[in-house]
Design a protein around this motif. Structure first.
Motif, mmCIF file in Angstrom:
data_model
loop_
_atom_site.group_PDB
_atom_site.id
_atom_site.type_symbol
_atom_site.label_atom_id
_atom_site.label_comp_id
_atom_site.label_asym_id
_atom_site.label_seq_id
_atom_site.Cartn_x
_atom_site.Cartn_y
_atom_site.Cartn_z
ATOM 1 N N GLU A 225 0.848 -1.198 0.000
ATOM 2 C CA GLU A 225 0.000 0.000 0.000
ATOM 3 C C GLU A 225 0.882 1.245 0.000
ATOM 4 O OE1 GLU A 225 -2.662 -0.127 3.308
ATOM 5 O OE2 GLU A 225 -3.650 -1.975 2.664
ATOM 6 N N LEU A 226 0.621 2.152 -0.948
ATOM 7 C CA LEU A 226 1.442 3.348 -1.075
ATOM 8 C C LEU A 226 0.573 4.556 -1.392
ATOM 9 C CD1 LEU A 226 4.306 4.579 -1.175
ATOM 10 C CD2 LEU A 226 4.407 3.944 -3.591
ATOM 11 N N SER A 227 0.697 5.583 -0.554
ATOM 12 C CA SER A 227 -0.066 6.819 -0.751
ATOM 13 C C SER A 227 0.895 7.993 -0.857
ATOM 14 C CB SER A 227 -1.038 7.038 0.408
ATOM 15 O OG SER A 227 -1.709 8.270 0.258
ATOM 16 N N MET A 228 0.839 8.699 -2.006
ATOM 17 C CA MET A 228 1.749 9.835 -2.247
ATOM 18 C C MET A 228 0.968 11.039 -2.764
ATOM 19 S SD MET A 228 4.873 7.791 -4.131
ATOM 20 C CE MET A 228 3.840 7.251 -5.505
ATOM 21 N N SER A 229 -0.236 11.239 -2.285
ATOM 22 C CA SER A 229 -1.092 12.304 -2.810
ATOM 23 C C SER A 229 -0.461 13.684 -2.664
ATOM 24 C CB SER A 229 -2.454 12.287 -2.102
ATOM 25 O OG SER A 229 -2.288 12.464 -0.710
ATOM 26 N N LEU A 248 1.631 -3.796 -5.772
ATOM 27 C CA LEU A 248 0.831 -2.950 -4.892
ATOM 28 C C LEU A 248 -0.638 -3.350 -4.973
ATOM 29 C CD1 LEU A 248 2.388 0.547 -5.652
ATOM 30 C CD2 LEU A 248 2.685 -0.805 -3.567
ATOM 31 N N LYS A 249 -1.305 -3.324 -3.810
ATOM 32 C CA LYS A 249 -2.749 -3.555 -3.760
ATOM 33 C C LYS A 249 -3.512 -2.244 -3.605
ATOM 34 C CE LYS A 249 -2.461 -8.220 -1.801
ATOM 35 N NZ LYS A 249 -2.859 -9.084 -0.652
ATOM 36 N N MET A 250 -2.847 -1.244 -3.056
ATOM 37 C CA MET A 250 -3.459 0.076 -2.898
ATOM 38 C C MET A 250 -2.479 1.138 -3.371
ATOM 39 S SD MET A 250 -3.759 3.181 -1.281
ATOM 40 C CE MET A 250 -3.011 3.164 0.341
ATOM 41 N N LEU A 251 -2.952 2.042 -4.249
ATOM 42 C CA LEU A 251 -2.110 3.123 -4.755
ATOM 43 C C LEU A 251 -2.908 4.419 -4.785
ATOM 44 C CD1 LEU A 251 0.556 4.116 -6.021
ATOM 45 C CD2 LEU A 251 -0.386 3.484 -8.258
ATOM 46 N N ASP A 252 -2.394 5.433 -4.100
ATOM 47 C CA ASP A 252 -2.994 6.762 -4.109
ATOM 48 C C ASP A 252 -1.997 7.735 -4.714
ATOM 49 O OD1 ASP A 252 -4.094 9.241 -3.694
ATOM 50 O OD2 ASP A 252 -4.512 8.952 -1.556
ATOM 51 N N VAL A 253 -2.267 8.153 -5.951
ATOM 52 C CA VAL A 253 -1.426 9.157 -6.620
ATOM 53 C C VAL A 253 -2.306 10.346 -7.023
ATOM 54 C CG1 VAL A 253 0.487 7.725 -7.431
ATOM 55 C CG2 VAL A 253 -1.656 7.745 -8.716
ATOM 56 N N SER A 254 -3.259 10.667 -6.169
ATOM 57 C CA SER A 254 -4.153 11.789 -6.453
ATOM 58 C C SER A 254 -3.384 13.101 -6.462
ATOM 59 C CB SER A 254 -5.270 11.849 -5.405
ATOM 60 O OG SER A 254 -4.742 11.927 -4.090
ATOM 61 N N ASN A 255 -3.717 13.949 -7.437
ATOM 62 C CA ASN A 255 -3.113 15.278 -7.570
ATOM 63 C C ASN A 255 -1.585 15.229 -7.657
ATOM 64 O OD1 ASN A 255 -5.601 17.168 -7.108
ATOM 65 N ND2 ASN A 255 -5.703 15.630 -5.474
ATOM 66 N N CYS A 256 -1.074 14.252 -8.385
ATOM 67 C CA CYS A 256 0.375 14.089 -8.554
ATOM 68 C C CYS A 256 0.868 14.550 -9.928
ATOM 69 C CB CYS A 256 0.776 12.628 -8.330
ATOM 70 S SG CYS A 256 0.767 12.139 -6.591
ATOM 71 N N SER A 257 -0.008 15.185 -10.712
ATOM 72 C CA SER A 257 0.364 15.706 -12.034
ATOM 73 C C SER A 257 0.989 14.632 -12.928
ATOM 74 C CB SER A 257 1.330 16.895 -11.884
ATOM 75 O OG SER A 257 0.745 17.933 -11.150
ATOM 76 N N LEU A 258 0.359 13.473 -12.990
ATOM 77 C CA LEU A 258 0.873 12.378 -13.811
ATOM 78 C C LEU A 258 0.678 12.688 -15.290
ATOM 79 C CD1 LEU A 258 -0.411 9.193 -11.929
ATOM 80 C CD2 LEU A 258 1.597 10.595 -11.460
ATOM 81 N N ASN A 259 1.641 12.268 -16.104
ATOM 82 C CA ASN A 259 1.503 12.451 -17.558
ATOM 83 C C ASN A 259 1.201 11.107 -18.221
ATOM 84 O OD1 ASN A 259 3.948 11.068 -17.671
ATOM 85 N ND2 ASN A 259 5.170 12.884 -18.133
ATOM 86 N N HIS A 260 1.179 11.119 -19.552
ATOM 87 C CA HIS A 260 0.814 9.900 -20.294
ATOM 88 C C HIS A 260 1.802 8.768 -20.035
ATOM 89 C CE1 HIS A 260 0.253 7.177 -23.723
ATOM 90 N NE2 HIS A 260 -1.016 7.583 -23.696
ATOM 91 N N ALA A 261 3.086 9.095 -19.916
ATOM 92 C CA ALA A 261 4.103 8.059 -19.662
ATOM 93 C C ALA A 261 3.859 7.379 -18.311
ATOM 94 C CB ALA A 261 5.500 8.676 -19.702
ATOM 95 N N ASP A 262 3.452 8.170 -17.309
ATOM 96 C CA ASP A 262 3.168 7.609 -15.985
ATOM 97 C C ASP A 262 1.986 6.644 -16.052
ATOM 98 O OD1 ASP A 262 5.125 9.149 -14.547
ATOM 99 O OD2 ASP A 262 3.806 10.884 -14.715
ATOM 100 N N MET A 263 0.917 7.074 -16.727
ATOM 101 C CA MET A 263 -0.277 6.239 -16.823
ATOM 102 C C MET A 263 0.007 4.976 -17.637
ATOM 103 S SD MET A 263 -3.326 6.002 -15.685
ATOM 104 C CE MET A 263 -3.658 7.670 -15.122
ATOM 105 N N ALA A 264 0.829 5.118 -18.675
ATOM 106 C CA ALA A 264 1.189 3.955 -19.498
ATOM 107 C C ALA A 264 1.972 2.941 -18.669
ATOM 108 C CB ALA A 264 2.005 4.405 -20.708
ATOM 109 N N PHE A 265 2.873 3.439 -17.828
ATOM 110 C CA PHE A 265 3.633 2.528 -16.956
ATOM 111 C C PHE A 265 2.695 1.775 -16.019
ATOM 112 C CE2 PHE A 265 5.363 1.855 -12.698
ATOM 113 C CZ PHE A 265 6.306 0.881 -12.988
ATOM 114 N N LEU A 266 1.768 2.522 -15.377
ATOM 115 C CA LEU A 266 0.843 1.887 -14.440
ATOM 116 C C LEU A 266 -0.006 0.829 -15.141
ATOM 117 C CD1 LEU A 266 -0.416 4.925 -12.297
ATOM 118 C CD2 LEU A 266 1.151 3.111 -11.597
#
Length: 456
Positions: A225-229, A248-266
């Protein structure tokens, strides 16, 4: 305690969420009295008391209606340990009393106001019959110096959950220092405060620091579980998460300004197939990476239990696509999408679909866009969030609940928490946090006045 208070064959009601102040105080003081009881220490079989199963909820069903939250439980147990030592030193007790040893497993919650008391209890743990064993540790409103000191006293080798929140000004270099100095072999859950990371001001040294932190987290083989909001992590999610060896079973990346590369990795990472709770709030999903997001959703659909998409610019034209993406999520229990510009009609359409999700229990939906004045812009600022037609909203909310009732889904709770979901920890310490904010504002004002006078 959680298991004992939970539903049993002889009493089916779950009492583990009734953190009644009277009952818990009696229970904890009873531990002290058990130690001081004059019967032979050989008759005292109790070795472990596990308080970690107690749940904090918004509405107390006990008669007194007075709750004892995690912070107060921490303070009371620490005080009982200190008082017990004083009593044993001053009174003529059974010589065998000092041989009694009971491990009390607890989720500690430490702030400036209870810091000294907890530190004293942890320092004297070796000589106290009641031994505080910290399973989870949450800290708020602490200086870094005090945080680094007390975290060592908790025995980090046994820690399973670490929450560093709000008014602990931990930045990336401090996190690297923490991981270099202290090992957390059993850590399963990690929450970091806002702006721990901020890639907008990164140097080459900072890039290496981020890499080092990723490697250190990779050594935590239990971390799920990882939260980095509210950290700025644009383009760096892969660097941080790829070293992890456990999905990871829980991921909080709210308001982290993720770009397309980040979402593609996830979407393509081995984490995707294991995510049970996901928070992507604060990202313009339909505009930036709709297909990649739905790919991520499809990969985690078989296990996903909680999805939070607040302030994601989801509009009426996106509802059909959202329904298509959520359809395979048959285990979804919680869906939060407050702050999205959706009309009353779109919400009704969406609720009709949500009735079909068999395990859904909680929905947090936005105030319909047509309840706000024409021209309102999203995301809505705090000053404007309450300026809507409350009567119209009430009628829409009734219609949405009627949709649930007609589908025999009265087990689903639907609400609109304008200022965020209930947080027991924040509610319990709001007086201290308020005092801290006033003090910070006063100090800032004094510095500004001093600088202004010097300029004059």
């Amino acid at each position: 305690m959680g298991k004992l208070l939970g539903a049993t064959l002889d009493y089916e009601e779950d009492l583990s969420h009734r953190t009644c102040s009277v009952c818990l105080e009696s229970c904890l003081t009873g531990l002290r009295d058990y130690v001081l009881d004059q019967s032979s220490p050989y008759m005292k079989k109790l070795k472990v008391v596990d308080l970690t199963g107690i749940k904090d909820v918004e509405v107390q069903l006990c008669k007194c209606k007075k709750t004892m939250g995690r912070w107060t439980r921490t303070q009371l147990l620490s005080k009982l340990c200190s008082d017990l030592l004083v009593y044993l030193q001053q009174a003529q007790c059974n010589p065998g009393t000092s041989e009694v040893s009971i491990n009390v497993l607890i989720d500690l919650f430490v702030t400036e106001w209870n810091y000294e008391l907890v530190v004293q209890a942890l320092l004297k743990k070796g000589s106290c019959p009641l031994k505080i064993c910290c399973v989870a540790f949450r800290c708020d409103n602490l200086t870094l110096q005090k945080f680094f000191y007390i975290i060592k006293l908790t025995d980090p080798s046994l820690l399973r959950k670490l929450e560093i929140v709000h008014n602990v000004h931990l930045e990336m270099e401090h996190l690297e220092m923490l991981f270099n100095r202290i090992h957390f072999p059993l850590l399963m859950s990690l929450t970091l405060p806002a702006r721990t990371f901020n890639v907008r001001r990164f140097t080459a040294t900072d890039e290496q620091t981020l890499t080092n932190i990723g490697k250190k987290m990779g050594e935590m083989t239990q971390l799920t579980e990882l939260s980095m909001s509210f950290s700025i992590l644009t383009g760096r999610i892969q660097k941080l998460l790829s070293p992890l060896k456990t999905p990871l079973k829980m991921l909080d990346v709210s308001n982290c300004s993720l770009n397309h590369a980040d979402m593609a990795f996830l979407a393509n990472s081995f984490h995707a197939n294991h995510l049970e709770a996901l928070d992507l709030s604060g990202h313009d999903i339909p505009e930036l990476y709709p297909s990649t997001f739905f790919k991520l959703l499809s990969h985690c659909s078989s296990v996903l239990r909680s999805l939070t998409l607040e302030d994601c610019n989801i509009q009426d034209t996106h509802v059909n696509m959202l329904i298509l993406g959520l359809s395979p999520c048959q285990k979804l229990q919680e869906f939060k999408f407050v702050g999205n510009p959706l009309s009353s009609q779109a919400l009704k359409h969406l609720f009709t679909f949500l009735c079909e999700l068999p395990m859904l229990k909680n929905v947090e939906f936005p105030v319909p866009r047509d309840c706000y004045p024409i021209g309102i812009t999203y995301p809505i600022d705090d000053a404007s969030v309450c300026r809507f037609d409350h009567q119209k909203y009430g009628r829409v909310a009734e219609e949405l609940n009627l949709i649930l009732l007609q589908a025999n889904r009265d087990d689903v709770k639907a609400s609109t928490p304008l200022f965020g979901s209930y947080d027991a920890a924040v509610r319990e310490t709001n007086n201290e946090l308020g005092a801290y904010l006033i003090k910070s504002f006063k100090e800032t004002l004094e510095k500004f006045t001093s600088s202004f006078n010097k300029m004059s």
